[in-house]
Design a protein around this motif. Structure first.
Motif, PDB file in Angstrom:
ATOM      1  N   GLY A  54     -13.289  -7.352 -75.069  1.00 39.44           N
ATOM      2  CA  GLY A  54     -14.402  -7.183 -76.075  1.00 39.44           C
ATOM      3  C   GLY A  54     -15.335  -6.278 -75.702  1.00 39.44           C
ATOM      4  N   GLU A  55     -15.178  -5.226 -74.911  1.00 38.67           N
ATOM      5  CA  GLU A  55     -16.001  -4.110 -74.659  1.00 38.67           C
ATOM      6  C   GLU A  55     -15.401  -2.705 -75.063  1.00 38.67           C
ATOM      7  OE1 GLU A  55     -19.370  -3.715 -72.597  1.00 38.67           O
ATOM      8  OE2 GLU A  55     -19.140  -5.632 -74.030  1.00 38.67           O
ATOM      9  N   VAL A  56     -14.195  -2.895 -75.694  1.00 39.31           N
ATOM     10  CA  VAL A  56     -13.523  -1.601 -76.022  1.00 39.31           C
ATOM     11  C   VAL A  56     -14.492  -0.926 -77.193  1.00 39.31           C
ATOM     12  CG1 VAL A  56     -11.312  -0.625 -77.386  1.00 39.31           C
ATOM     13  CG2 VAL A  56     -11.219  -2.069 -75.159  1.00 39.31           C
ATOM     14  N   PHE A  57     -14.728  -2.070 -78.315  1.00 36.63           N
ATOM     15  CA  PHE A  57     -15.633  -1.828 -79.298  1.00 36.63           C
ATOM     16  C   PHE A  57     -16.950  -2.297 -79.203  1.00 36.63           C
ATOM     17  CE2 PHE A  57     -11.281  -2.490 -81.043  1.00 36.63           C
ATOM     18  CZ  PHE A  57     -10.842  -1.100 -81.396  1.00 36.63           C
ATOM     19  N   GLY A  58     -17.179  -3.231 -78.339  1.00 31.86           N
ATOM     20  CA  GLY A  58     -18.657  -3.914 -78.148  1.00 31.86           C
ATOM     21  C   GLY A  58     -19.402  -2.994 -77.239  1.00 31.86           C
ATOM     22  N   GLY A  59     -18.795  -2.194 -76.202  1.00 33.41           N
ATOM     23  CA  GLY A  59     -19.660  -1.328 -75.250  1.00 33.41           C
ATOM     24  C   GLY A  59     -20.636  -0.616 -76.104  1.00 33.41           C
ATOM     25  N   ILE A  60     -20.256  -0.148 -77.337  1.00 31.62           N
ATOM     26  CA  ILE A  60     -21.405   0.685 -77.721  1.00 31.62           C
ATOM     27  C   ILE A  60     -22.636   0.200 -77.870  1.00 31.62           C
ATOM     28  CG2 ILE A  60     -21.101  -0.198 -80.245  1.00 31.62           C
ATOM     29  CD1 ILE A  60     -21.037   2.645 -81.145  1.00 31.62           C
ATOM     30  N   LEU A 105      -8.906  -7.670 -88.323  1.00 32.05           N
ATOM     31  CA  LEU A 105      -8.831  -8.973 -88.028  1.00 32.05           C
ATOM     32  C   LEU A 105      -9.359  -9.740 -89.193  1.00 32.05           C
ATOM     33  CD1 LEU A 105      -8.490 -11.455 -85.870  1.00 32.05           C
ATOM     34  CD2 LEU A 105     -10.852 -11.016 -85.375  1.00 32.05           C
ATOM     35  N   PRO A 106      -8.468 -10.282 -90.006  1.00 34.73           N
ATOM     36  CA  PRO A 106      -8.840 -11.283 -91.147  1.00 34.73           C
ATOM     37  C   PRO A 106      -9.736 -12.693 -90.683  1.00 34.73           C
ATOM     38  CG  PRO A 106      -6.849 -10.606 -91.300  1.00 34.73           C
ATOM     39  CD  PRO A 106      -7.208 -10.292 -89.822  1.00 34.73           C
ATOM     40  N   VAL A 107     -10.702 -12.910 -91.322  1.00 39.80           N
ATOM     41  CA  VAL A 107     -11.423 -13.978 -90.868  1.00 39.80           C
ATOM     42  C   VAL A 107     -11.824 -14.957 -92.137  1.00 39.80           C
ATOM     43  CG1 VAL A 107     -12.696 -13.027 -88.735  1.00 39.80           C
ATOM     44  CG2 VAL A 107     -13.870 -12.577 -91.295  1.00 39.80           C
ATOM     45  N   THR A 108     -11.546 -16.207 -91.718  1.00 45.71           N
ATOM     46  CA  THR A 108     -11.902 -17.049 -92.878  1.00 45.71           C
ATOM     47  C   THR A 108     -13.073 -17.658 -93.047  1.00 45.71           C
ATOM     48  OG1 THR A 108     -11.014 -19.014 -91.583  1.00 45.71           O
ATOM     49  CG2 THR A 108      -9.342 -17.822 -92.571  1.00 45.71           C
ATOM     50  N   GLU A 109     -13.469 -18.205 -94.026  1.00 42.61           N
ATOM     51  CA  GLU A 109     -14.689 -18.835 -94.258  1.00 42.61           C
ATOM     52  C   GLU A 109     -15.098 -19.895 -93.234  1.00 42.61           C
ATOM     53  OE1 GLU A 109     -17.693 -20.103 -97.955  1.00 42.61           O
ATOM     54  OE2 GLU A 109     -15.694 -19.834 -98.321  1.00 42.61           O
ATOM     55  N   ALA A 120     -13.067  -9.587 -78.870  1.00 48.72           N
ATOM     56  CA  ALA A 120     -12.085  -9.651 -77.915  1.00 48.72           C
ATOM     57  C   ALA A 120     -10.744  -9.710 -79.037  1.00 48.72           C
ATOM     58  CB  ALA A 120     -11.974 -10.921 -77.107  1.00 48.72           C
ATOM     59  N   ALA A 121     -10.846 -10.891 -79.990  1.00 42.83           N
ATOM     60  CA  ALA A 121      -9.781 -10.840 -80.677  1.00 42.83           C
ATOM     61  C   ALA A 121      -9.358  -9.749 -81.516  1.00 42.83           C
ATOM     62  CB  ALA A 121     -10.123 -12.049 -81.772  1.00 42.83           C
ATOM     63  N   LEU A 122     -10.463  -8.723 -82.009  1.00 42.86           N
ATOM     64  CA  LEU A 122     -10.184  -7.531 -82.693  1.00 42.86           C
ATOM     65  C   LEU A 122      -9.327  -6.468 -81.620  1.00 42.86           C
ATOM     66  CD1 LEU A 122     -10.567  -5.796 -85.349  1.00 42.86           C
ATOM     67  CD2 LEU A 122     -12.553  -4.743 -83.990  1.00 42.86           C
ATOM     68  N   GLU A 123      -9.531  -6.575 -80.664  1.00 46.58           N
ATOM     69  CA  GLU A 123      -8.699  -5.629 -79.658  1.00 46.58           C
ATOM     70  C   GLU A 123      -7.233  -6.099 -79.731  1.00 46.58           C
ATOM     71  OE1 GLU A 123     -11.995  -5.051 -76.242  1.00 46.58           O
ATOM     72  OE2 GLU A 123     -10.329  -5.942 -75.658  1.00 46.58           O
ATOM     73  N   GLN A 124      -6.876  -7.562 -79.832  1.00 44.30           N
ATOM     74  CA  GLN A 124      -5.349  -7.714 -79.796  1.00 44.30           C
ATOM     75  C   GLN A 124      -4.695  -7.342 -80.930  1.00 44.30           C
ATOM     76  OE1 GLN A 124      -4.121  -9.734 -77.119  1.00 44.30           O
ATOM     77  NE2 GLN A 124      -6.180  -8.998 -76.221  1.00 44.30           N
ATOM     78  N   VAL A 125      -5.537  -7.165 -82.046  1.00 43.11           N
ATOM     79  CA  VAL A 125      -4.788  -6.766 -83.274  1.00 43.11           C
ATOM     80  C   VAL A 125      -4.818  -5.277 -83.657  1.00 43.11           C
ATOM     81  CG1 VAL A 125      -4.961  -8.659 -84.383  1.00 43.11           C
ATOM     82  CG2 VAL A 125      -6.686  -7.210 -84.853  1.00 43.11           C
ATOM     83  N   VAL A 126      -5.748  -4.452 -82.995  1.00 38.15           N
ATOM     84  CA  VAL A 126      -5.882  -3.221 -83.151  1.00 38.15           C
ATOM     85  C   VAL A 126      -5.275  -2.160 -81.931  1.00 38.15           C
ATOM     86  CG1 VAL A 126      -7.801  -1.145 -83.249  1.00 38.15           C
ATOM     87  CG2 VAL A 126      -7.863  -3.632 -84.653  1.00 38.15           C
ATOM     88  N   LEU A 127      -5.377  -2.547 -80.920  1.00 35.89           N
ATOM     89  CA  LEU A 127      -4.954  -1.839 -79.673  1.00 35.89           C
ATOM     90  C   LEU A 127      -3.439  -1.790 -79.686  1.00 35.89           C
ATOM     91  CD1 LEU A 127      -7.195  -2.553 -77.059  1.00 35.89           C
ATOM     92  CD2 LEU A 127      -7.567  -0.842 -78.676  1.00 35.89           C
ATOM     93  N   LEU A 184     -24.571 -12.766 -87.202  1.00 31.29           N
ATOM     94  CA  LEU A 184     -23.949 -13.590 -88.421  1.00 31.29           C
ATOM     95  C   LEU A 184     -22.551 -14.066 -88.100  1.00 31.29           C
ATOM     96  CD1 LEU A 184     -24.775 -10.708 -91.208  1.00 31.29           C
ATOM     97  CD2 LEU A 184     -25.646 -13.032 -90.770  1.00 31.29           C
ATOM     98  N   LEU A 185     -21.977 -13.664 -86.920  1.00 37.79           N
ATOM     99  CA  LEU A 185     -20.801 -14.050 -86.558  1.00 37.79           C
ATOM    100  C   LEU A 185     -20.872 -15.412 -85.550  1.00 37.79           C
ATOM    101  CD1 LEU A 185     -18.977 -10.807 -85.464  1.00 37.79           C
ATOM    102  CD2 LEU A 185     -18.977 -11.768 -87.663  1.00 37.79           C
ATOM    103  N   SER A 186     -20.015 -16.102 -85.795  1.00 39.55           N
ATOM    104  CA  SER A 186     -20.094 -17.616 -84.844  1.00 39.55           C
ATOM    105  C   SER A 186     -20.345 -16.988 -83.674  1.00 39.55           C
ATOM    106  CB  SER A 186     -18.968 -18.369 -85.209  1.00 39.55           C
ATOM    107  OG  SER A 186     -19.027 -18.612 -86.640  1.00 39.55           O
ATOM    108  N   SER A 187     -19.295 -16.082 -83.062  1.00 42.47           N
ATOM    109  CA  SER A 187     -19.193 -15.557 -81.687  1.00 42.47           C
ATOM    110  C   SER A 187     -18.843 -14.402 -81.579  1.00 42.47           C
ATOM    111  CB  SER A 187     -18.209 -16.578 -80.882  1.00 42.47           C
ATOM    112  OG  SER A 187     -18.091 -15.954 -79.566  1.00 42.47           O
ATOM    113  N   PRO A 188     -19.658 -13.282 -81.474  1.00 36.70           N
ATOM    114  CA  PRO A 188     -19.527 -12.370 -81.501  1.00 36.70           C
ATOM    115  C   PRO A 188     -18.616 -11.595 -80.324  1.00 36.70           C
ATOM    116  CG  PRO A 188     -21.870 -12.410 -81.746  1.00 36.70           C
ATOM    117  CD  PRO A 188     -21.251 -13.799 -81.445  1.00 36.70           C
ATOM    118  N   GLU A 189     -18.822 -12.047 -79.448  1.00 31.79           N
ATOM    119  CA  GLU A 189     -17.872 -11.878 -78.165  1.00 31.79           C
ATOM    120  C   GLU A 189     -16.240 -12.087 -78.347  1.00 31.79           C
ATOM    121  OE1 GLU A 189     -18.941  -9.877 -76.038  1.00 31.79           O
ATOM    122  OE2 GLU A 189     -20.981  -9.992 -76.689  1.00 31.79           O
TER     123      GLU A 189
END
Length: 581
Positions: free
Chosen positions: A300-306, A76-80, A373-380, A364-369
Motif C-alpha cells: 500500500g505504500e508504493v503509491f500511498g507513501g507520497i 483497479l475498477p471499483v464498483t458502486e 494495496a489492491a492497486l499494486e496487485q494490478v499495476v506492478l 471518500l474511499l471505504s478503505s484507502p489502505e
C-alpha cells in the motif's frame, strides 16, 4: 464549434494524412513522366532510382503502419458496492454538470484524473464512459479540491469532447508515428553507413594508408526529406486539433468553479503541478529506491507513501504552489498554462465558499489502505510483486548498504588483479606503476616486480578469490589496506576504469586523475565494513537525502584518514586506528 463540425474537422485532417501521401506519390510520378519525355536516358535512369527511394517511405507510411489496438489502462475498477461514497460523489457532480455519469471508475497509480468514452460514428454517438482517478492525486487533494477536478473532467462529457477523442487521437498518432518511422530509418541508414566507413578506414590504417574522414551526410537523406515534409503536416494537424482544446479546458474550469467553488478550483489547479513534480520525485527517490536491492515499500505504500513526503515538505511545496508555470511544456499542449487558468478562476467574484471543510479526499474511499494495496496487485509487474517488502527505515538502510557495496566493486576487481609481496616491510617504490608515477621519479629505475606467488600467510589479494565480489566488506577492506602498505596502491589505481583523458595522462597528472576514484572506492569499503559490523546506519529522511550515521568521532576523523591512505606517500595507520576504535 459543435460536435458535428469538430468530428468533421477531425475526419478531414485524418483523411488529409493519406491524401498528402497520394499527392507526394503523384508528384514523384510526374517527375518520372517528365524525365522520360524530355531528359536523356542517362539522366532519367538515375531519376527513376531517386524517385523510387523517395516513394518507398511514403508507401510505408501510408500502408505499412497500423495504429495498434487501444490497450486498457492498468488500473483497479471499483464498483458502486465497493466504493459507495465515491460513486455517490461522482453521480452528484455529473448531475450538476448536466451530463451522464461514467459507467466505470478505475483507480490508477498516477497523479491524474481523466475521462474517456467508447464513441461510435465519428464521435456523434456516445458509448461506454470511464473515469480514471489517480490514488496519488487523491492523496494530495482535499475533498473540495477533488470535487473541482472531477467537475472539470465531467465537463468534457457535456461538451462531447471525449467522443471526438478517438478519431482525433488516431490521426495525431498516425502522423507522429510516421514521422518517427522516417527518422528511425534515417538514423539506422546513417549508422550502417558510418559503420561501413569506419571499418574501411580501419583497414586502411592497418595497411599504413591514410583513412578518409567519415561522412554520413548523404545516408538516409530520402527518409529525412520525407520526415521534414510529414513533420510540417504534423504541426498543422496538431495545431488544428488542439486549437479548440484550450478553450474546452477553460470552459471546464468555469464549470468546476461553478459547482465546486472558486477557491477550491483555484487551489486544485495550483496543486496539480506540485503533485506531478512530487510524485515523480517520490517514485524515483523513495518508492523504487530498493528495487535494485530486491526490496519494495510496505504493501500500500508504493503509491500511498507520497503522503509522508507531502506532510514533511509542506513549506517547500508551498513555495511551488505560489510559483506557477507560466508556459506549457509544449506549444501543442492541449491545456493552457496553469498560471493563466488560475488567474481566470481567481478573477471570478467571491462565491462565499472558502470556509468549506477540507477533509482528505482519500476519505471518500471505504478503505484507502486496502485500495492502495489492491492497486499494486494490478499495476506492478509480476517481477516487482515477488520482491521482499520492508518498512521504510529498513528499506532505506538495506538498499543504501547494497548500493554502497556495489560502488566499491570496481576497486575490488582492480585489487584482484594485483599481487603484492607478503612482507609489507619490503614494499616496492611508489614508482612501481610507470603510468601513475610522479614526474619527479620518471627517470629512476623501476622497482622490482611484485612476486607472482606470495606466501600463503600473506593477506594481500594474490588471487581473484581473495578480493573478488564474493569477499566480505571486511576482508576486502583489510586486503586493500595491505595492498596500500605493500606499495601497490597505484598499481590498483592503474586498473580502475578511466576516462579518455585519464588514460592519456602520465606521471603526477595521471595520479591526480586516479586519486578521487581510489578515495571513493575506499570510502565505500569502509562504509560497507562499518555497516556489516553494525557500527553505521543509513537513516531515512522525508525532508532530505538519506544520511549515513557514523560512530562518534568518525565524521571529523574519517576524511583525513582516507586522504592519508591515498596520499602520494600512503599511510594507513590513521584509518586502521579509527576502524579499531
Amino acid at each position: 464549434m459543435g460536435a458535428t463540425l469538430r468530428a468533421l474537422r477531425a475526419l478531414v485532417l485524418l483523411t488529409g494524412f493519406y491524401l498528402f501521401g497520394l499527392i507526394l506519390l503523384g508528384a514523384l510520378a510526374a517527375v518520372d513522366w517528365a524525365a522520360t519525355l524530355w531528359a536523356p536516358a542517362s539522366v532519367y535512369g538515375k531519376l527513376y532510382i531517386i524517385t523510387a527511394l523517395l516513394a518507398i517511405p511514403v508507401v510505408r507510411g501510408m500502408f505499412l503502419l497500423r495504429t495498434p489496438k487501444n490497450e486498457d489502462v492498468a488500473g483497479l475498477p471499483v464498483t458502486e458496492a465497493r466504493e459507495p461514497r465515491l460513486w455517490a460523489t461522482v453521480r452528484t457532480l455529473a448531475e450538476q454538470v448536466g451530463t451522464r455519469a461514467p459507467d466505470e471508475i478505475v483507480l490508477v497509480g498516477e497523479t491524474n484524473a481523466a475521462v474517456s468514452e467508447d464513441s461510435r460514428f465519428l464521435g456523434l454517438v456516445g458509448g461506454r464512459r470511464r473515469l480514471f482517478l489517480g490514488l496519488p492525486l487523491m492523496a494530495g487533494l482535499t475533498e473540495a479540491q477533488l470535487r473541482a477536478v472531477l467537475a472539470h473532467e465531467l465537463g468534457h462529457y457535456s461538451n462531447a469532447d471525449t467522443r471526438l477523442a478517438a478519431i482525433t487521437v488516431r490521426g495525431r498518432f498516425q502522423v507522429l508515428r510516421t514521422v518517427a518511422h522516417f527518422e528511425e530509418r534515417a538514423g539506422r541508414t546513417a549508422a550502417k553507413e558510418r559503420a561501413r566507413q569506419e571499418k574501411k578506414a580501419a583497414k586502411a590504417l592497418a595497411k599504413g594508408k591514410k583513412a578518409k574522414e567519415v561522412d554520413t551526410w548523404g545516408a538516409g537523406v530520402t527518409y529525412r526529406t520525407m520526415a521534414r515534409l510529414y513533420t510540417g503536416y504534423a504541426k498543422l494537424y496538431v495545431r488544428a486539433t488542439e486549437s479548440g482544446s484550450r478553450r474546452q479546458e477553460l470552459a471546464a474550469d468555469l464549470a468546476a468553479a461553478r459547482i465546486a467553488g472558486r477557491d477550491a478550483t483555484a487551489s486544485a489547479l495550483r496543486e496539480i503541478p506540485v503533485l506531478d513534480a512530487t510524485h515523480e520525485f517520490y517514485m524515483r527517490s523513495y518508492a523504487t529506491l530498493g528495487v535494485g536491492a530486491g526490496l519494495l515499500p510496505p504493501r500500500g505504500e508504493v503509491f500511498g507513501g507520497i503522503r509522508h513526503l507531502l506532510a514533511a515538505r509542506h513549506e517547500e511545496l508551498d513555495t511551488m504552489r505560489r510559483e506557477l508555470p507560466t508556459e506549457t511544456s509544449s506549444p501543442y499542449d492541449s491545456h493552457p498554462p496553469i498560471a493563466e487558468r488560475v488567474a481566470r478562476i481567481e478573477a471570478l467574484p467571491d462565491d462565499g465558499r472558502a470556509s468549506e471543510p477540507t477533509l482528505p479526499s482519500l476519505g471518500l474511499l471505504s478503505s484507502p489502505e486496502d485500495a492502495l494495496a489492491a492497486l499494486e496487485q494490478v499495476v506492478l509487474t509480476p517481477e516487482a510483486l515477488t520482491m521482499q517488502r520492508a518498512e521504510w527505515p529498513q528499506l532505506v538502510h538495506e538498499s543504501m548498504a547494497v548500493y554502497a557495496d556495489r560502488l566499491a566493486e570496481p576497486l575490488r576487481e582492480a585489487m584482484a588483479a594485483v599481487a603484492v609481496p607478503s612482507a609489507v616491510a619490503a614494499r616496492p617504490s611508489l614508482s612501481a606503476s610507470p603510468s601513475l608515477s610522479p614526474s619527479s621519479s620518471s627517470s629512476s629505475s623501476p622497482s622490482p616486480s611484485p612476486s607472482p606467488s606470495p606466501s600463503p600467510s600473506s593477506t594481500s589479494p594474490s588471487s581473484p578469490s581473495s578480493a573478488s565480489s564474493s569477499s566480505s566488506p571486511s576482508s576486502s577492506l583489510s586486503a586493500l589496506l595491505d595492498v596500500i602498505d605493500g606499495g601497490a596502491l597505484w598499481e590498483v589505481a592503474d586498473r580502475l576504469p578511466k576516462s579518455e583523458e585519464a588514460r592519456a595522462a602520465t606521471g603526477r597528472v595521471a595520479r591526480e586523475f586516479a586519486r578521487p576514484a581510489l578515495r571513493r572506492g575506499l570510502s565505500h569499503l569502509v562504509t560497507s565494513d562499518l555497516i556489516r559490523r553494525g557500527r553505521a546506519h543509513w537513516q531515512l529522511s522525508w525532508t532530505e537525502s538519506a544520511r549515513l550515521r557514523l560512530p562518534a568521532g568518525y565524521e571529523e576523523s574519517l576524511p583525513a584518514a582516507l586522504d592519508a591512505a591515498v596520499a602520494d606517500v600512503p599511510d594507513t595507520a590513521p584509518l586502521r586506528k579509527l576502524l579499531a576504535s
